[in-house]
Design a protein around this motif. Structure first.
Motif, short mmCIF file in Angstrom:
data_model
loop_
_atom_site.label_atom_id
_atom_site.label_comp_id
_atom_site.label_asym_id
_atom_site.label_seq_id
_atom_site.Cartn_x
_atom_site.Cartn_y
_atom_site.Cartn_z
N LYS A 73 -2.79 -3.77 7.49
CA LYS A 73 -2.06 -2.27 7.17
C LYS A 73 -0.82 -2.54 7.75
O LYS A 73 0.85 -2.14 7.15
CB LYS A 73 -2.81 -1.25 8.11
CG LYS A 73 -2.96 -0.67 6.44
CD LYS A 73 -4.28 0.17 6.95
CE LYS A 73 -4.10 1.76 6.84
NZ LYS A 73 -4.00 2.41 7.36
N ASP A 74 -0.10 -3.28 8.59
CA ASP A 74 1.20 -2.59 9.67
C ASP A 74 2.27 -3.82 8.49
O ASP A 74 3.22 -3.36 8.66
CB ASP A 74 1.19 -4.01 10.93
CG ASP A 74 0.12 -5.59 10.69
OD1 ASP A 74 -0.05 -6.19 9.77
OD2 ASP A 74 1.07 -6.27 11.60
N LYS B 74 -5.31 10.21 7.64
CA LYS B 74 -4.52 9.29 7.48
C LYS B 74 -4.03 9.50 6.07
O LYS B 74 -3.57 8.84 5.09
CB LYS B 74 -5.21 7.99 7.71
CG LYS B 74 -5.25 7.48 9.28
CD LYS B 74 -4.28 7.22 9.94
CE LYS B 74 -4.11 6.60 11.33
NZ LYS B 74 -5.57 6.81 12.38
N LEU C 16 0.83 -0.68 0.30
CA LEU C 16 -0.15 0.26 0.31
C LEU C 16 0.77 0.67 -0.16
O LEU C 16 1.80 1.87 0.58
CB LEU C 16 -0.56 -0.28 1.18
CG LEU C 16 -1.72 -1.05 1.00
CD1 LEU C 16 -2.90 -1.10 2.37
CD2 LEU C 16 -3.44 -0.84 0.38
N GLU D 86 -1.54 8.42 2.96
CA GLU D 86 -1.58 7.42 2.37
C GLU D 86 -2.58 7.62 1.43
O GLU D 86 -3.37 8.32 1.06
CB GLU D 86 -2.75 6.20 3.63
CG GLU D 86 -1.62 5.74 4.86
CD GLU D 86 -2.79 4.47 5.70
OE1 GLU D 86 -3.86 4.67 5.15
OE2 GLU D 86 -2.48 4.37 7.12
N LEU E 81 1.54 -1.68 4.25
CA LEU E 81 1.72 0.19 4.25
C LEU E 81 3.22 0.04 3.49
O LEU E 81 4.15 -0.53 4.77
CB LEU E 81 1.15 0.53 5.12
CG LEU E 81 0.76 2.20 5.07
CD1 LEU E 81 -0.26 2.52 4.04
CD2 LEU E 81 0.71 2.63 6.04
N TYR F 182 -10.31 6.69 5.08
CA TYR F 182 -9.14 5.47 4.86
C TYR F 182 -9.52 4.40 5.47
O TYR F 182 -10.42 4.25 6.40
CB TYR F 182 -8.16 6.82 5.92
CG TYR F 182 -8.17 6.50 7.08
CD1 TYR F 182 -9.28 6.76 8.38
CD2 TYR F 182 -7.72 5.20 7.72
CE1 TYR F 182 -9.04 6.58 9.07
CE2 TYR F 182 -7.68 4.82 9.25
CZ TYR F 182 -8.67 5.83 10.26
OH TYR F 182 -8.64 5.31 11.36
N CYS G 185 -4.21 4.00 0.16
CA CYS G 185 -5.99 3.75 -0.18
C CYS G 185 -6.58 4.95 0.13
O CYS G 185 -6.50 5.57 1.78
CB CYS G 185 -5.43 2.91 0.84
SG CYS G 185 -7.19 2.01 1.60
N TYR H 154 -7.22 -3.36 6.82
CA TYR H 154 -6.94 -4.03 5.30
C TYR H 154 -6.09 -4.65 5.35
O TYR H 154 -4.94 -5.06 5.72
CB TYR H 154 -6.05 -2.44 4.07
CG TYR H 154 -6.09 -3.03 2.93
CD1 TYR H 154 -7.00 -2.18 2.01
CD2 TYR H 154 -5.41 -3.99 2.28
CE1 TYR H 154 -6.98 -2.22 1.12
CE2 TYR H 154 -5.46 -4.16 1.26
CZ TYR H 154 -6.08 -3.27 -0.06
OH TYR H 154 -6.49 -3.37 -0.75
N GLU H 155 -6.91 -5.48 5.02
CA GLU H 155 -6.41 -7.22 5.20
C GLU H 155 -6.40 -8.00 3.73
O GLU H 155 -6.94 -8.19 3.26
CB GLU H 155 -7.13 -8.24 5.98
CG GLU H 155 -7.02 -7.54 7.52
CD GLU H 155 -7.95 -8.67 8.31
OE1 GLU H 155 -7.24 -8.10 9.62
OE2 GLU H 155 -8.83 -8.50 8.45
#
Lengths: 689, 154
Positions: free
Chosen positions: B130-131, B78, B40, B48, B134, B84, B50, B88-89
């Motif tokens: 997201k960890d 964000k 991302l 971001e 991103l 935002y 996204c 997000y998986e």
């Protein structure tokens, strides 16, 4: 009949339709799509958006089909070059300032502006100047967000507020490029019906604040269901995400109950499904509720019920928000297995004989009515019910009858109500003197020579026409029930016996609880059972030593001090419900998690007796199970297993055992429901009258 | 004499430079067109890209993307705009690396990258949040763009 119809040709199709039908409706009848934004079948036509332009032969210009009634011999073209070009032009205009932020818009995916742009619109804009910008989103009310950039000025929301809800809180401000929808200074858009404008809005200009970013529309599952907020039984569509979470309730029109609208408390009141749930069975151990298996919890609860049922010290309070199948199972367990006469669905009734409000009304000589009867009534009398608060969607129906059909409304209550503004007359009683007020109304109708204040209302109600009386549930709870019944009898006599009475009950299945005998009935063995109120008092005095409480509602309005004292005096308590209520200060011996309306199949009976099905929309949270299954397990633990293994089987047994439900069939209920025997009798007599 | 000829071939092969590498000690640069693990991206100012619109999830034929959107506030911004992705998986076990998400993305936030080492020891760790997806810091964007350009040129 056919002579009266108008014949016209739309796109070469010959259409016959009733005179006065709008062109856009006639086209829809012929299956021809005319794109519309401002037109809505329930709102008066304005012709604001120009999207529905069609060519009529003989007319020099294109005309708006949403404001033009059909004419004999009309030849209409909805899909020729001229019309297509006009549509493209209109869409290009509508999109000039539209931000095209569809990816972040809650309407994206179910948006007529998107759909028609794809279908009829230009693929590019020739507008080369900066778009107009507004602050966005603006919270204009507790539930509504306004995005003026997306607005296409169809005025549906404003017209809804003016024509349907009569809460004039939205207006159109300024003109031309600066035209905007807005609220009036200092007045938020806090109408009880504000949520309907979200559905009406053909773009994403009005969106729901509580349901903001609920997910994208194509990810959402739809399940037909029934709102559990009040006893109207409004049909809803439960919108779910991932089959595990309810994200939105949407209206699902049923003319017999909701007329296509929802109120905000109902629409946004689904939070209890997703949050604060009791997710696994708890068993008391060392003064604390400890997670247990279903087997352990059922064994513990069964032991409590059995012991106290034998010693005659068990009371059962079941919630009128449970499905009929659950209530039936509880009542059956209580009557046939436990043999407990102390069964009720609320602890507020002060007067035990006044439990069944409909019988109360019937005893006074009123014919049972349905919510639909309001639509045909010439005179409407509300007694002891604030519809605007207690049954908001019925309030819309009354407003419609008054404003669109010229019905006369008489409000009888202790105070001035919101509906009083629509009433010809408002009669107020002094607190505690309901009977007196009803009696003086009856006298005024019966004899013209009454005091001046009531002469006019008497004359009004002596006029011909169908009369409907809406009777609030508080009337049935009055300690003065005997006198109220007499004065209601006088009123029904004075109104001429043709008057129908719709009893306005409290909860979504209060009617079902009454139909299924979830109230203290005469018991040949042990005499009369105790009412909820009496159970609480008996618990304080030690005559009731165990309670099986199902749901939050039975005790939510009872005196909190009495509840606390009663619960603390108990030896044992079994609680069953979807969350632990605030008044439950004591750790129950066993807490059994049950499912909410969104997680199970079943039926509810609305206030006038319409049986409507709910469908399972999401997976049960945690280990929660439908109440009837839990009762089945308890019955097995008590050594008297019930045979019914499916909700359908329970429903069939219920219909077999309950005279008013006889003849109903699970599949025939469909998604719209059926009137019960009593209700259909009223409908049949309505058809005759 | 035939067997001498055979040995000769063998000897020739022994002294030839091997085509295999000692993976994982040694790694070969992936092809410029490799499209593996998603990333991302961020805008140049660090926000971001996204916006949590779920169009990637809508386009995904394997239903492996889950997006939960939330509101941006001025205090805690964000991404540009209102929305935002709070969650997000991507379930890498389900992903078929078709790249439709990349096509569907209106902001160019999600791209498939060259990182192909996705093996792991338990199923739960294949759900990338997201960890992991991103990209860390603003400078990354420029590099990524450069890489994308190179990839196009081949």
């Amino acid at each position: 009949m056919s002579e009266e119809l108008v014949t016209l040709t739309i796109d070469g199709v010959t259409v016959q339709t009733a005179p006065g039908t709008l062109l856009v409706e006639a086209a829809a009848q012929a299956g021809i799509l005319i794109p519309v934004y401002c037109y809505h079948p329930k709102l008066a036509p304005v012709g604001a958006c120009r999207m529905c332009l069609v060519e009529v032969e003989g007319a020099p210009r294109l005309i708006a089909s949403c404001t033009t009634p059909v004419r004999e011999g009309m030849v209409v073209h909805t899909d020729n070059h001229r019309v297509r070009k006009a549509r493209e032009g209109i869409l290009e205009f509508l999109l000039i300032h539209h931000p095209l932020d569809c990816p972040v818009c809650d309407k994206g995916g179910e948006c007529p502006l998107q759909d028609f742009t794809y279908q009829f619109g230009p693929s590019r804009s020739r507008f080369r100047y900066p778009k107009r910008h507004w602050d966005k989103p603006v919270q204009i009310g507790p539930n509504i967000l306004l995005d003026r950039e997306r607005c296409i000025m169809c005025f549906r929301c404003v017209r809804f507020c003016e024509e349907i809800s009569h809460h004039r809180q939205l207006g159109v401000f300024r003109r031309g490029n600066g035209q905007e929808i807005g609220t009036f200074p200092g007045q938020p858009f806090d109408s009880r019906f504000a949520g309907n404008t979200i559905e009406l809005c053909p773009v994403g200009a009005l969106t729901g604040a509580p349901t903001r970013f609920f997910g994208r529309t194509w990810e959402i599952g739809h399940t037909p269901s029934v709102c559990t907020g009040c006893s109207t039984g409004c049909n809803v569509r439960v919108d779910t995400r991932h089959g595990s979470e309810v994200v939105r309730l949407w209206s699902r029109e049923n003319p017999a109950t909701d007329d296509g609208w929802l109120c905000d408390p109902g629409r946004f009141g689904f939070g209890f499904v997703n949050e604060g749930r009791l997710e696994e069975p708890l068993v008391e151990s060392g003064g604390q509720g400890v997670p247990a298996t279903w087997q352990q919890a059922i064994a513990r609860a069964g032991a409590v019920l059995e012991r106290h049922a034998q010693s005659g010290t068990l009371g059962i309070l079941a919630s009128p928000r449970m499905t009929s199948e659950e209530l039936f199972s509880v009542a059956r367990l209580a009557r046939t297995v436990l043999r407990v006469p102390h069964l009720d669905h609320t602890a507020r009734y002060l007067h035990p004989s006044a439990v069944d409000l409909r019988e109360f009304a019937a005893a006074a000589g009123f014919a049972p009515g349905t919510l639909r009867d309001i639509q045909e009534a010439r005179q409407i009398i509300t007694i002891g019910v604030d519809l605007s608060r207690e049954q908001p969607v019925t309030d819309l129906r009354v407003k419609k009858a008054v404003t669109q059909r010229g019905a006369d409304l008489v409000v009888v209550d202790a105070e001035e109500l919101e509906l009083s503004a629509f009433a010809r007359h408002t009669l107020r009683w002094n607190p505690g003197d309901e009977a007196g007020a009803i009696l003086s109304l009856a006298n005024a109708v019966a004899s013209p020579s009454e005091a001046d204040g009531l002469r006019a209302v008497g004359e009004l109600l002596r006029k011909d026409g169908r009369k409907v009386v809406l009777l609030g549930w508080r009337i049935g709870e009055s300690p003065d029930a005997g006198r109220i019944r007499e004065s209601l009898a006088a009123l029904s006599h004075a109104l001429g016996g043709e008057a129908r009475c719709v009893t306005i009950l409290r909860h979504c299945n209060s009617r079902g609880a009454l139909d299924l005998g979830v109230y203290p009935a005469e018991d040949p063995v042990s005499g009369r059972g105790m009412s909820g109120e009496e159970m609480l008092r008996a618990a304080c005095e030690g005559r009731i030593r165990a309670l099986w409480i199902l749901g939050e509602e039975p005790l939510q309005d009872a005196d909190p001090d009495v509840v606390r004292k009663a619960l603390n005096s108990l030896e044992a308590l079994v609680f069953q419900g979807w969350s632990l209520p605030a008044w439950l200060e004591r750790v129950p011996d066993a807490a059994l998690p049950s499912t909410t309306f969104a997680e199970m199949d079943g039926t509810f009976t609305n206030t006038h007796g319409r049986v409507q099905r709910i469908f399972r929309a999401i997976r049960p949270k945690g280990k929660a199970r439908p109440g009837w299954e839990i009762v089945n397990d308890l019955a097995r633990a008590l050594g008297h297993p019930f045979e019914s293994r499916t909700v359908e089987a329970v429903f069939e047994e219920m219909c077999e055992a309950t005279p008013v439900y006889r003849g109903l069939s699970w599949n025939a209920l469909g998604v719209a429901g059926r009137e019960t025997a009593a209700g259909s009798a009223a409908a049949a007599s309505a058809a005759r009258g | 004499m035939e067997f001498v000829k055979g040995l000769g071939i063998t000897l020739k092969q022994v002294f030839r430079k091997p085509t295999t590498v000692n993976y994982p000690e040694e790694k070969r640069p992936p092809s410029a067109r490799a499209r593996w693990r998603h990333k991302l991206l961020r805008h140049e100012d660090g926000l971001e890209r996204c916006i949590g619109c779920s169009l990637c999830a809508g386009a995904c034929p394997a239903h492996c993307i889950n997006v939960v959107a939330a509101d941006n506030t001025d205090e805690d911004r964000k991404s540009p705009g209102e929305r935002y992705a709070a969650v997000y998986e991507i379930n890498m076990l389900r992903c078929i690396f078709c790249g439709y998400c990349e096509d569907a993305c209106p902001t160019g936030a999600i791209v498939l990258g060259p990182d192909y080492e996705l093996a792991d020891f338990d199923r739960a760790s294949f759900i990338y949040g997201k960890d992991r997806l991103l990209v860390p810091e603003p400078g990354e964007v420029a590099r990524e763009k450069k890489r994308l350009v190179e990839r196009e040129i081949g």
